[in-house]
Design a protein around this motif. Structure first.
Motif, PDB file in Angstrom:
ATOM      1  N   ASN A  68       0.818  -1.220   0.000  1.00 20.39           N
ATOM      2  CA  ASN A  68       0.000   0.000   0.000  1.00 20.39           C
ATOM      3  C   ASN A  68       0.846   1.263   0.000  1.00 20.39           C
ATOM      4  N   PRO A  69       1.739   1.389  -1.002  1.00 21.23           N
ATOM      5  CA  PRO A  69       2.480   2.654  -1.078  1.00 21.23           C
ATOM      6  C   PRO A  69       1.506   3.793  -1.352  1.00 21.23           C
ATOM      7  N   PHE A  70       1.847   5.003  -0.865  1.00 17.74           N
ATOM      8  CA  PHE A  70       1.033   6.169  -1.156  1.00 17.74           C
ATOM      9  C   PHE A  70       1.217   6.559  -2.608  1.00 17.74           C
ATOM     10  N   ALA A  71       0.248   7.338  -3.133  1.00 14.64           N
ATOM     11  CA  ALA A  71       0.354   7.817  -4.507  1.00 14.64           C
ATOM     12  C   ALA A  71       1.368   8.964  -4.551  1.00 14.64           C
ATOM     13  N   LYS A  72       2.589   8.676  -4.142  1.00 15.80           N
ATOM     14  CA  LYS A  72       3.660   9.671  -4.121  1.00 15.80           C
ATOM     15  C   LYS A  72       4.909   9.007  -4.696  1.00 15.80           C
ATOM     16  N   TYR A 127       8.021   9.683   4.521  1.00 14.77           N
ATOM     17  CA  TYR A 127       6.771  10.043   5.184  1.00 14.77           C
ATOM     18  C   TYR A 127       6.895   9.989   6.708  1.00 14.77           C
ATOM     19  N   SER A 169       6.777   7.580  -9.296  1.00 15.49           N
ATOM     20  CA  SER A 169       5.695   7.155  -8.398  1.00 15.49           C
ATOM     21  C   SER A 169       5.924   5.725  -7.933  1.00 15.49           C
ATOM     22  N   LEU A 198       3.788   3.757  -7.231  1.00 15.55           N
ATOM     23  CA  LEU A 198       2.749   2.886  -7.778  1.00 15.55           C
ATOM     24  C   LEU A 198       3.159   2.289  -9.120  1.00 15.55           C
ATOM     25  N   ASP A 199       4.261   2.817  -9.711  1.00 14.47           N
ATOM     26  CA  ASP A 199       4.713   2.256 -10.985  1.00 14.47           C
ATOM     27  C   ASP A 199       5.597   1.024 -10.809  1.00 14.47           C
TER      28      ASP A 199
END
Lengths: 315, 293, 253
Positions: free
Chosen positions: C99-103, C111, C148, C150-151
């Motif tokens: 669950n990485p943040f969208a960062k 963080y 990101s 998320l990639d």
């Protein structure tokens, strides 16, 4: 481990609900305040409408107040006469006539569109049509009213040989155009919420697509569809500029689709700009506003109630 | 008996199926046709009225010549003012509903308020704005009164869209932040909001379009039939495209002579509003497709 | 308490309720420092619930109530003076799904440090590199720290989450089925990391082979009770309780 510890009564379980720090508490309170603002606006709207409306019914320097009987039951709306009368009935009937006719037009159209979107169109078509319906909904009402006035009214007048093209039917057509996207989009949501397994069950028993839609999906989403129609109805009832421009504007009880009428909303819009603040006429217009508010609120509460029941039964 | 019936009604059933589906498809065609004809009608009649000067000049000769610049400016200012009113309240409300609220009476009551506010007729907002902002608060007919009125009108739309966007950010974002020792508000501000913001703003653009197209709420709270100069403060009244069209088409002394101006204004308003909506819809589709969670 | 080795987590007669439902019954356990402790058991047995008690993530569950005490490093984490936020900074957690943040990767890792007020870039850079190296991810992502998170692939995302937790230099790392959403290759990488980490790790897993491969101690939960707890080898080869034996033989075939 604990065997040789003295036997003592175990403490009862404590709640773990997080305690908020003062800052956190303040932040939460701020957001709550924002959330209550919508509720507060509703309340303020009511207070101001009824307060201003009240001025019509009480004694003032301008003379004795208007009786509730006159306001609700009289057909005569002559607010600017030397001996004014403030009967709202003709206006209410005007509103109801255009609303009812528009909903008769918009319901089959909107539900048909909802069925098409949810169960007939392929994913590609749906992907384009849904935004298109949304765009139809976002056309400003003044533009629809303008088209009704400039294009449809003369056409109707000539073709049907009428005294005026600005009438119940013309206004209803444009109200229907405004209500249809609401009905279609909410109806699509309701129909799409019917679970695939139920649909598969119907197909597996040899039902055709329409049989599945009419015997399984429509009954299952009935309350959602009713909500859609009622909200469409509320939207048509409250719409102002279209009826102001297209319904003709005579405060009379309509006898046919081609009579011109003066709904509540258009009365408000047309007369509020020309009346002195604080005059009986001003208060009478607020009384009309309060009446309109109560009518639409009724429809919305009904829709909210149905939607909640629907939400419960589908989950 | 049963065996025979299974195949028997076959043709009949498919014929009926065909007829019904034809009518259902017809509704879709009709919807598109209505929209296309309205657009086409306004394009055909409106384009001849458009010119650079129409967009950049004040009206002249009793509105029969010149442009609609002050009305364009007024519409844009009022719509932005409405958004400025609705965004803080609407986003705040959405954050409360999506992040803090626990199911219960208070929340149902708030939801009831939001959904009913959405159903209040726009002309009633006009009356309310007249009574509260114009008269009681003494703001007069002004940009301020009109913006506040329109702001309340679009508040439910902004709130609903923002809440939807917040709900679409995964619960796991919040968990992860909390597990790293963030406070609730830190998790919202640093993790949830940045992820949800594009969606929240997209919903607001749709509301912006709606505010720009409204007529009834600004008729008695903000709009003037004609102004000589651009507004220089929020207490000035302004022209707006919607009321301009209405005034020229119904109230003016030269209804027929100003037709080109009416069509031109209608086209400008339509392009403005549909442009905003289309922009928001496209962005929204892009966001949905590009979302990785 | 156990002599010799240092106890880091100690639960005493813990009962836990969701509303009226009792999810944990009288759990007492001592978990040792720098060991990998696995928690196994059928779904709904309370192993994840117990794990989330260790960093007070159950506080957010409506109707959560607790009796008994839990000590971490000798301090009662449910005592009147305990601050859940501080506890969560000291006890890291990795979740079931990455669950990485969208960062960006960098902002994900920073963080936690930023939450405790670290602002200097040089310090943050250093912590990021350290955490990513510790999570065995540095070489793979050092050139795309601003991309990101998320990639990344699922396995890399999960290791970003591990690095993100490690950046706060926690005393303990809790892992809630950390490989259940990963493919076998990514799973192997995460398992390898756990074995080499040399820190106190409590891991919940539904996969008994995984528990056998990576843990020093194993705890078997069933219907909210701690049935058996002991060295992994013993528990899997010579279980003391019949219930444990039934469970592990049922799964091992």
């Amino acid at each position: 481990m604990a065997e040789d510890a003295p036997i003592k009564e175990k403490a009862p379980p404590i709640s773990l609900a997080p305690k908020l720090s003062p800052t956190e508490w303040g932040v939460k309170a701020f957001f709550l305040l924002c959330a209550v603002s919508a509720l507060g606006s509703m309340f303020l709207i009511m207070v101001f409408l009824f307060m201003e409306a009240g001025g019509l019914f009480f004694m003032s320097e301008e003379g004795p107040g208007v009786s509730l009987t006159e306001f609700f039951l009289s057909l005569d709306w002559y607010p600017t006469y030397p001996d004014p009368s403030y009967g709202s009935l003709a206006l209410v009937l005007g509103s109801l006539s255009v609303t009812m006719v528009s909903i008769v037009l918009a319901t089959p159209f909107g539900i048909g569109l909802a069925i098409y979107l949810s169960s007939v169109a392929g994913p590609k078509v749906r992907e384009w049509l849904k935004p298109a319906v949304e765009l139809l909904a976002s056309i400003p009402s003044v533009i629809l009213g303008f088209v009704g006035m400039v294009a449809v009214a003369p056409f109707m007048q000539n073709v049907l040989d009428l005294p005026t093209g600005l009438n119940v039917l013309n206004a209803s057509i444009f109200l229907a155009i405004m209500a249809t996207p609401t009905i279609a989009s909410l109806g699509d949501d309701a129909l799409s919420a019917v679970s695939q397994t139920v649909k598969d069950g119907s197909y597996a028993l040899g039902a055709t697509r329409w049989e599945t839609i009419s015997r399984v999906m429509l009954p299952a989403s009935l309350s959602g569809l009713s909500t859609a129609v009622i909200l469409g109805l509320g939207r048509a009832l409250g719409e102002t500029i279209v009826v102001l421009m297209v319904a003709g504007g005579s405060a009379q009880v309509p006898h046919s689709l081609f009579d011109s009428v003066r709904p509540l909303t258009s009365t408000l819009a047309a007369e509020m700009g020309e009346t002195a603040i604080g005059s009986p006429h001003y208060h009478a217009l607020f009384a009309l506003g309060a009446l309109l508010f109560v009518l639409t609120l009724g429809f919305n509460l009904l829709a909210f109630h149905l939607a909640r029941r629907w939400g419960r039964s589908s989950s | 008996m049963l065996e025979a019936r299974k195949g028997h009604t076959h043709l009949d059933r498919y014929r009926r199926e065909g007829i019904v589906l034809f009518f259902i498809r017809l509704t879709a065609v009709l919807a598109l046709a209505i929209m296309a004809s309205i657009l086409l009608y306004l394009l055909v009649n409106g384009i001849p009225a458009l010119s650079i000067s129409f967009l950049t000049e004040f009206p002249r000769d009793s509105m029969m010549a010149g442009g609609v610049l002050p009305a364009i400016v007024g519409t844009v200012v009022l719509a932005l003012g409405a958004l400025l009113t609705a965004i803080p309240l609407g986003f705040g409300a959405a954050i409360y509903l999506a992040e803090y609220a626990k199911p219960g009476y208070l929340v149902s009551f708030i939801r009831l308020g939001v959904s009913n506010l959405a159903g209040v007729p726009s002309v009633v907002f006009g009356l309310f704005g007249l009574s509260l902002f114009v008269t009681t608060f003494g703001f007069g007919r002004s940009i301020l009164s009109g913006s506040l009125t329109l702001g309340l009108l679009i508040l439910p739309t902004v709130t609903a869209a923002a809440e939807e966007a917040l709900r679409q950010t995964p619960q796991s974002f919040r968990e992860a932040a909390l597990a790293l020792g963030a406070s609730r508000f830190q998790a919202i501000r640093q993790v949830v909001l940045p992820a949800a913001l594009p969606g929240m703003l997209t919903g607001s653009i749709l509301a912006l379009g709606r505010a720009a197209g409204e007529t009834a709420p600004i008729m008695f709270t903000a709009s003037a039939a004609f102004t000589l100069a651009m507004p220089d403060s929020v207490f000035r009244e302004v022209m707006a495209l919607s009321t301009h069209i209405y005034n020229l088409a119904t109230n003016s002394t030269h209804i027929e002579e100003t037709r080109p101006q009416q069509f031109g204004s209608a086209l400008v308003l339509l392009v403005l509003v549909l442009g905003l909506s289309m922009f928001a819809i496209i962005i929204r589709a892009k966001l949905r497709r590009g979302r990785k969670w | 308490m156990v002599e010799g080795d240092q106890v880091i987590i100690s639960a005493r007669e813990v009962d836990f309720y969701y509303g009226d439902f009792q999810a944990l019954k009288n759990i007492s356990i001592d978990i040792l420092k720098d060991e990998v402790t696995a928690m196994i058991g059928p779904s709904g047995c309370g192993k994840s619930t117990f794990l989330k008690l260790l960093n007070r993530m159950n506080d957010f569950v409506p109707g959560a109530r607790l009796a008994g005490e839990i000590f971490i490093g000798g301090e009662s984490i449910y005592g009147p003076d305990a601050d859940p936020v501080v506890i969560r900074r000291r006890v890291g957690m990795v979740f079931q799904r990455p669950n990485p943040f969208a960062k960006s990767i960098y902002d994900n890792i920073c963080y936690g440090p930023r939450l405790i007020g670290i602002k200097k870039t040089s310090e943050l850079d250093e912590l990021t590199e350290k955490a990513l190296r510790a999570a065995a991810l540095w070489d793979e992502v050092k050139d795309k720290l601003n991309k990101s998170a998320l990639d990344l692939s699922g396995g890399q995302q999960q290791r970003v989450c591990i690095a993100r937790a490690l950046a706060l230099e926690p005393d303990i790392l809790l892992m809630d089925e950390p490989t259940s959403a990963l493919d076998p290759i990514a799973t192997a990488k995460v398992e390898e990391w756990i074995k080499d980490a040399g820190m106190s790790i409590v891991i919940v897993t539904h996969n008994m082979q995984q528990a056998a491969r990576i843990s020093d101690k194993t705890a078997y939960f069933f219907l909210g009770e701690l049935i058996e707890f002991g060295p992994t080898k013993e528990l899997f080869t010579r279980p003391k309780e019949t219930k444990t034996e039934n469970y592990i033989t049922g799964r091992f075939g």
